[in-house]
Write a protein that holds these residues in place. Structure first.
Motif, short mmCIF file in Angstrom:
data_model
loop_
_atom_site.label_atom_id
_atom_site.label_comp_id
_atom_site.label_asym_id
_atom_site.label_seq_id
_atom_site.Cartn_x
_atom_site.Cartn_y
_atom_site.Cartn_z
N GLU A 101 3.77 -26.68 -28.00
CA GLU A 101 4.72 -25.59 -27.78
C GLU A 101 4.22 -24.62 -26.71
OE1 GLU A 101 5.43 -24.09 -31.73
OE2 GLU A 101 7.11 -25.47 -32.01
N SER A 114 13.84 -36.71 -38.74
CA SER A 114 13.05 -36.12 -37.66
C SER A 114 11.58 -36.52 -37.73
CB SER A 114 13.17 -34.60 -37.68
OG SER A 114 12.68 -34.09 -38.90
N GLN A 153 11.20 -35.54 -25.97
CA GLN A 153 10.66 -36.18 -27.16
C GLN A 153 11.09 -37.64 -27.08
OE1 GLN A 153 12.28 -35.99 -31.24
NE2 GLN A 153 10.28 -35.17 -31.82
N ARG A 210 6.55 -40.74 -32.45
CA ARG A 210 7.12 -39.75 -31.54
C ARG A 210 6.05 -39.25 -30.58
NH1 ARG A 210 12.26 -38.07 -33.42
NH2 ARG A 210 12.74 -39.30 -35.24
N SER A 231 10.83 -26.21 -30.55
CA SER A 231 10.68 -27.65 -30.83
C SER A 231 11.46 -28.10 -32.06
CB SER A 231 9.20 -27.99 -31.02
OG SER A 231 8.67 -27.35 -32.16
N GLY A 284 14.32 -31.96 -31.07
CA GLY A 284 14.02 -33.37 -31.33
C GLY A 284 15.25 -34.25 -31.41
N ARG A 325 0.98 -28.98 -32.88
CA ARG A 325 2.30 -28.50 -32.48
C ARG A 325 2.16 -27.24 -31.64
NH1 ARG A 325 7.60 -29.10 -33.67
NH2 ARG A 325 7.21 -30.68 -35.22
N TYR A 385 15.43 -40.93 -26.95
CA TYR A 385 14.76 -39.76 -26.41
C TYR A 385 15.77 -38.64 -26.27
CZ TYR A 385 16.70 -40.86 -21.77
OH TYR A 385 17.53 -41.12 -20.73
N VAL A 437 10.95 -41.52 -28.74
CA VAL A 437 10.86 -42.14 -30.06
C VAL A 437 10.71 -43.65 -29.89
CG1 VAL A 437 12.01 -42.48 -32.29
CG2 VAL A 437 12.38 -40.36 -31.02
N TRP A 491 5.78 -36.07 -27.55
CA TRP A 491 6.36 -34.94 -26.81
C TRP A 491 5.70 -34.94 -25.44
CZ3 TRP A 491 10.18 -31.75 -28.62
CH2 TRP A 491 10.46 -31.80 -29.99
N CYS A 492 6.51 -34.82 -24.38
CA CYS A 492 5.96 -34.91 -23.03
C CYS A 492 6.61 -33.91 -22.08
CB CYS A 492 6.21 -36.31 -22.45
SG CYS A 492 5.57 -37.66 -23.45
#
Length: 142
Positions: free
Chosen positions: A122, A30, A88, A35, A134, A138, A118, A74, A90, A37-38
């Motif tokens: 979040e 992980s 997420q 990475r 979260s 992932g 984070r 993703y 990658v 996050w969107c």
């Protein structure tokens, strides 16, 4: 001179150094790769050639080419209202995220580990999906 205590000390040192080398931890999957996050809107017409997917996500045909450049994986969850994807992405390197980072779309939010907290990510995701977690959202990429 072959003194038994010197041989025993050398054997013990070799034995303990061997144990240390086997005890090395590997990075969690992980945490591997780059990475992002969107929060993004959905795109695509819903056909096989153009499936409905998160903005910036490659089509299955693009991912099937076997290329390990660009976005390589993703995972996403749909927002409670169905309008947005909480994604997420990658990639092997951060340059793959250039289109995300350059986006001027007002409904695109990008969070990068190391740049954004984070907690901030979040908080934004919680605006779109109640009880977002979260840690379970992932994608694992070997």
């Amino acid at each position: 001179m072959n003194h038994p205590s010197i041989r025993q000390a050398m054997f013990a040192a070799f034995f303990f150094l061997s144990l240390i080398s086997f005890g090395q931890n590997t990075a969690a999957l992980s945490n591997s790769h780059e990475r992002a996050w969107c929060v993004v809107p959905f795109i695509g017409s819903g056909t096989f050639a153009d499936p409905k997917r998160p903005m910036f996500a490659p089509t299955p045909a693009e991912m099937a080419k076997g290329s390990r450049t660009g976005i390589i994986a993703y995972s996403f969850q749909t927002s409670d209202d169905g309008r947005f994807a909480l994604v997420q992405f990658v990639a092997r390197n951060r340059m793959a995220f250039a289109p995300l980072l350059a986006s001027l779309a007002p409904n695109v939010r990008v969070f990068l580990p190391g740049r954004d907290s984070r907690e901030a990510m979040e908080a934004e995701f919680a605006k779109h999906k109640k009880n977002f977690d979260s840690k379970s959202a992932g994608v694992l990429v070997p």
